[in-house]
Design an enzyme around this catalytic site. Structure first.
Site, PDB file in Angstrom:
ATOM      1  N   ASP A   1       3.238  -0.306  11.359  1.00 17.71           N
ATOM      2  CA  ASP A   1       2.774   0.909  10.689  1.00 17.71           C
ATOM      3  C   ASP A   1       3.771   2.059  10.775  1.00 17.71           C
ATOM      4  OD1 ASP A   1       0.423  -0.043   9.551  1.00 17.71           O
ATOM      5  OD2 ASP A   1      -0.604   0.057  11.471  1.00 17.71           O
TER       6      ASP A   1
ATOM      7  N   ASP B   1      -1.851  -4.790   4.516  1.00 20.47           N
ATOM      8  CA  ASP B   1      -1.547  -3.359   4.620  1.00 20.47           C
ATOM      9  C   ASP B   1      -0.034  -3.100   4.683  1.00 20.47           C
ATOM     10  OD1 ASP B   1      -3.852  -4.412   5.886  1.00 20.47           O
ATOM     11  OD2 ASP B   1      -4.320  -2.516   6.832  1.00 20.47           O
TER      12      ASP B   1
END
Ligand code: GLY
Length: 385
Positions: A101, A162
């Site tokens: 991330d 994601d």
């Protein structure tokens, strides 16, 4: 002669919504000067996180960047200062970088400082983040591991949908440095995601395990969806947006096609008002909606529309869907009539299976709602492209 096309969403609605967002964010400025809104609200209020450890700490910075670009008001740059310093510390004093991330984190914090203001310290931190992300790439499997230590058996070789939003960091790092390895890893990961995370019926797995020693595919698993075989709404929205972005960065038209296919499936699973349930296996009933997925989807449609020819047969349908979803969010999902709420959008879901952030505000839902409005007004958003 080419038909004159109307803007997909009414300009007055967009301007009024941006005004609403600005007022809400302005009210948060004193509270989050040196801390971060938690990923999801509790009783519609965002608890403050003192440490910069989560995957969501940059969404607030992203909102400040959007407001600075929209208004030119220096108070947003002042508010960004301690946040950018914290993001620099996060990569300069490692301990909190064991995650893919880094893309979300640095594309919305140091990234705009590099792209919009040529900030030298931010550039160094942005590229350090790209190096940490690149170190998570397994060449044999051609993927970036999502979570945790690279030798943790529970996470080794696990990629997740994601991650497509983390790839712009790598594509941009190649552009900034002229070094091709960042882009090559991102391109390979996007191709593998297209091959293994996207199923034959145009739905997506949330996560998929690869054997990083042989490069062979293993199996798909959900983490936040209803079941291993269902289609988690936010994952599908990340897919629509993320493949459109990988098309932008690589020119590989198959990504555009994949983005359209995922979008077609998504649109076929929408309830009456156009705002999806938290998993697309639900199309009616009392399960919670996820407004944050709807906001991400709108950004994905807007990126896709930048690339589709005006003559594309589904273009009108995509524009109509965008109009419908944005109108529903503005009309029925904002906190306009809920002054005690910190967030912009009601009715988001973080993780239903874990019982975290159900029917609350999501900080990324707020960010992507603002990004969609910003894109509608200005045509693009520099942070991902
Ligand atoms: N990227 C994590 C999530 O969408 O919840």
């Amino acid at each position: 002669m080419m038909e004159q096309r109307a803007a997909p969403v009414d300009r007055d609605l967009v301007l009024a919504q941006l005004d609403f967002c600005r007022e809400k964010v302005d009210a948060l400025l004193p509270r989050f000067r040196n801390s971060f809104p938690a990923p999801s609200s509790e009783g519609l209020a965002y608890p403050a996180q003192e440490e910069n450890f989560d995957w969501t700490t940059s969404f607030y910075s992203g909102m400040l960047w959007l407001l600075w670009e929209h208004t030119g008001d220096k108070k947003y740059l002042d508010a960004l200062e301690p946040h950018l310093a914290s993001f620099c510390r996060r990569v300069e004093e490692p301990g909190n970088v064991d995650t893919h991330d880094l893309g979300f984190l640095y594309s919305l914090s140091c990234g705009p400082a590099v792209l919009l203001r040529e900030d030298g310290r931010a550039r160094g931190c942005f590229l350090k983040a790209a190096d940490y992300l690149l170190a998570r790439y397994f060449p044999k499997a051609g993927i970036i591991q999502a979570w945790g230590d690279l030798n943790d058996p529970a996470n080794r070789g696990r990629m997740i949908i994601d991650c497509l939003l983390n790839l712009p960091l790598l594509y941009q790092a190649s552009r900034l440095t002229g070094r091709g390895e960042y882009r090559a890893a991102a391109y390979s990961h996007a191709r593998q995601a297209q091959k293994y995370l996207v199923r034959q019926d145009d739905t997506t797995f949330h996560t998929f395990y690869m054997d990083v020693d042989t490069g062979e595919p293993r199996f798909g698993r959900t983490a936040q969806g209803y079941s291993d075989s269902s289609c988690w709404a936010r994952g599908q929205a990340w897919g629509v947006y993320g493949f459109a972005l990988s098309f932008h960065h690589t020119g590989d038209r198959s990504f555009l096609d994949t983005s359209c296919r995922l979008l077609d499936y998504f649109l076929a699973r929408l309830p009456e008002d156009g705002v999806c349930y938290w998993d697309l296996c639900f199309t009616q009933g009392d399960e919670p909606r996820d407004s944050s997925s709807a906001a991400i989807l709108c950004c994905g449609i807007l990126e896709l529309l930048r690339h589709l020819p005006l003559t594309h047969p589904r273009r009108g349908e995509y524009e109509a869907a965008l109009r419908r979803i944005m109108a529903a969010l503005a009309r029925d999902y904002t906190t306009r009539d809920t002054p005690r709420a910190d967030g912009l959008l009601l009715h988001g879901v973080y993780s239903k299976p874990d019982g975290i952030g159900v029917d609350e505000c999501m900080i990324w839902g707020d960010y992507y709602y603002m990004e969609a409005l910003f894109r509608l007004l200005y045509g693009t958003c520099a942070y991902w492209i």
